[in-house]
Scaffold this active site. Structure first.
Site, mmCIF file in Angstrom:
data_model
loop_
_atom_site.group_PDB
_atom_site.id
_atom_site.type_symbol
_atom_site.label_atom_id
_atom_site.label_comp_id
_atom_site.label_asym_id
_atom_site.label_seq_id
_atom_site.Cartn_x
_atom_site.Cartn_y
_atom_site.Cartn_z
ATOM 1 N N ASP A 83 22.202 19.746 -36.669
ATOM 2 C CA ASP A 83 21.683 18.706 -37.563
ATOM 3 C C ASP A 83 22.540 17.444 -37.578
ATOM 4 O O ASP A 83 22.157 16.443 -38.191
ATOM 5 C CB ASP A 83 21.572 19.241 -38.997
ATOM 6 N N SER A 91 17.503 29.847 -33.384
ATOM 7 C CA SER A 91 16.870 29.193 -34.531
ATOM 8 C C SER A 91 17.072 30.013 -35.786
ATOM 9 O O SER A 91 16.581 31.150 -35.882
ATOM 10 C CB SER A 91 15.374 29.004 -34.262
ATOM 11 N N ARG A 137 5.184 19.749 -35.939
ATOM 12 C CA ARG A 137 6.302 20.639 -35.621
ATOM 13 C C ARG A 137 5.787 21.942 -35.029
ATOM 14 O O ARG A 137 4.745 22.474 -35.457
ATOM 15 C CB ARG A 137 7.137 20.932 -36.877
ATOM 16 N N LYS A 167 21.365 22.115 -48.334
ATOM 17 C CA LYS A 167 19.911 22.168 -48.230
ATOM 18 C C LYS A 167 19.428 23.548 -47.779
ATOM 19 O O LYS A 167 18.503 24.130 -48.358
ATOM 20 C CB LYS A 167 19.468 21.080 -47.248
ATOM 21 N N SER A 168 20.052 24.092 -46.742
ATOM 22 C CA SER A 168 19.633 25.397 -46.224
ATOM 23 C C SER A 168 19.794 26.494 -47.266
ATOM 24 O O SER A 168 18.920 27.351 -47.426
ATOM 25 C CB SER A 168 20.448 25.751 -44.970
ATOM 26 N N ARG A 216 14.697 13.624 -31.717
ATOM 27 C CA ARG A 216 15.949 12.972 -32.072
ATOM 28 C C ARG A 216 16.715 12.442 -30.862
ATOM 29 O O ARG A 216 17.489 11.500 -30.998
ATOM 30 C CB ARG A 216 16.829 13.919 -32.897
ATOM 31 N N GLN A 249 15.755 29.293 -38.664
ATOM 32 C CA GLN A 249 14.472 29.367 -39.357
ATOM 33 C C GLN A 249 13.629 30.515 -38.816
ATOM 34 O O GLN A 249 13.009 31.261 -39.588
ATOM 35 C CB GLN A 249 13.731 28.041 -39.238
ATOM 36 N N ARG A 303 16.828 28.900 -49.394
ATOM 37 C CA ARG A 303 16.875 30.364 -49.331
ATOM 38 C C ARG A 303 17.127 30.976 -50.701
ATOM 39 O O ARG A 303 16.556 32.024 -51.038
ATOM 40 C CB ARG A 303 17.951 30.793 -48.329
#
Length: 416
Positions: free
Chosen positions: A314, A166, A123, A22-23, A345, A168, A27
């Site tokens: 994750d 992070s 978020r 996914k990451s 979470r 992101q 990108r």
């Protein structure tokens, strides 16, 4: 949509290939759009989150066409070729999309608005707004949250020390650095995933990595590329843990990404007694890849903190399921970042596993599990969190009695 899961009466055997990372998919789409020319991305993850990135780029004038079941051709417009959108750009539920795209749009000479659904609007965005504003971007937010109203252009390089580990945030700053005057440098707190840096280096960006320091100089252009996205280690975690916990199981998971910033779960499980072998190691598209063989195992409890948390950030919902079935106590600390994911979470994992009989307690920055209890059936809630939905499904495979997972369809955010 609810899903009802019953205990498996037989072990797992066979081979599978999990969907693309996914990451890396996010990108690859973004950087292919900024390259000048045609790029091909194979092994693409066609999940809701990655489709959000694709739709956002199309709203910015980038042509993306399918090339078979799991590949696309991206006709990149170059660093200065994005088009002013006609309306607010909908990032749906994807925090990766909104944060990385914000870094890119801060370098464009037009105004734009990034928004999404109610969950995304909760978020935190101030962690990207502050450094991007320090680079010269004009960003209006809603009390540290999206929608983000961006007036781009005129960026200057900066040196920034991340307050949290992070990927992101790091990526948003580095992507903005593609459009800034002068060098942009990011100092990391820990080993956050480095897919952005690897791909930037592959396509000709002047990026330099020295330990936890990453610097980038603005390039004249980015080169188009061909990339095969490896299987997602975060998605592999679910069948992997199921095979470890179901007696007599043995499975192989093929062509999984083994980026060292992402393999914390493997290291921790092996320390707990998991029988996991890595075979056929290789490098594809500057990313380490391999095949995993997993055999059922007796796990023992452990304590996790520090950099291990970042390297498996994750995977904690499914790790909690493994800890419930391990002998002894497992404690997770230094994991406060879990509270600002798709849901809190820490709270969600502990409350839902308790519904199935787990002895698990919430801590301020993690949780504690006393393992060895057999789970029972019941009704649980995914909290519209894709990773929690899948973790609860695995818990249901191991429980005595039926487990019904509410809103199980949100698994499609990462595992369609």
């Amino acid at each position: 949509m609810n899903a009802t899961i019953q205990r498996l009466q037989s072990p797992l055997h066979g081979s599978l290939q999990v969907p693309g990372d996914k990451s890396i998919t996010h990108r690859a789409l973004l950087l292919a759009a900024l390259a000048k020319g045609e790029s091909r991305i194979g092994g693409l993850l066609r999940s809701r989150d990655c489709e959000a990135t694709r739709s956002c780029l199309q709203a910015l004038g980038v042509r993306i066409v399918d090339d078979g079941d799991d590949a696309v051709i991206v006709r990149g417009v170059g660093l200065g070729g994005l088009r002013k959108p006609l309306s607010p750009i909908d990032c749906v539920r994807s925090a990766t999309t909104i944060r990385l795209l914000a870094g890119i749009l801060c370098g464009q000479r037009f105004s734009s608005v990034l928004t999404g659904d109610a969950q995304l609007l909760r978020r935190p965005m101030d962690r990207i707004v502050k450094p991007l504003s320090a680079m010269g971007a004009k960003i209006m937010d809603s009390d540290g949250h999206a929608p983000l109203r961006i007036s781009g252009g005129g960026l200057r390089g900066l040196t920034h020390r991340l307050a949290v580990a992070s990927a992101q945030l790091k990526s948003a700053i580095l992507l903005a650095g593609l459009f800034a005057r002068g060098r942009t440098t990011v100092y990391q707190q820990g080993p956050a995933r480095d897919h952005t840096e690897r791909l930037l280096a592959t396509i000709g960006a002047a990026i330099r990595i020295e330990g936890l320091k990453v610097s980038i100089e603005p390039p004249e252009c980015l080169s188009p590329f061909s990339l095969q996205v490896p299987g997602d280690i975060s998605s592999a975690a679910f069948p992997l843990v199921a095979a470890l916990l179901l007696p007599g199981s043995q499975i192989r998971i093929l062509s999984v990404g083994l980026n060292p910033t992402r393999t914390g779960l493997l290291d921790v499980l092996i320390d707990m007694g998991a029988r996991i072998e890595i075979e056929n190691r290789r490098v594809e598209g500057d990313e380490p890849v391999g095949d995993l063989t997993i055999r059922s195992s007796e796990l023992v409890g452990t304590t996790i903190g520090g950099n291990s948390v970042v390297r498996m950030i994750d995977e904690f919902p499914i790790f909690a399921v493994a800890a419930v079935h391990a002998r002894g106590r497992t404690t997770v600390k230094d994991a406060g970042e879990l509270r600002v994911k798709e849901t809190d979470r820490i709270s969600a994992v502990t409350s839902e596993l308790k519904m199935l009989g787990a002895r698990i307690e919430e801590l301020p920055n993690g949780f504690s599990v006393t393992g060895g209890e057999r789970l029972h059936g019941g009704h649980v809630d995914s909290h519209r969190d894709h990773r929690l939905a899948m973790a609860l499904a695995v818990a249901g495979m191991l429980a005595d009695g039926e487990v019904t997972v509410r809103d199980a369809e949100y698994a499609a955010d990462s595992y369609p």
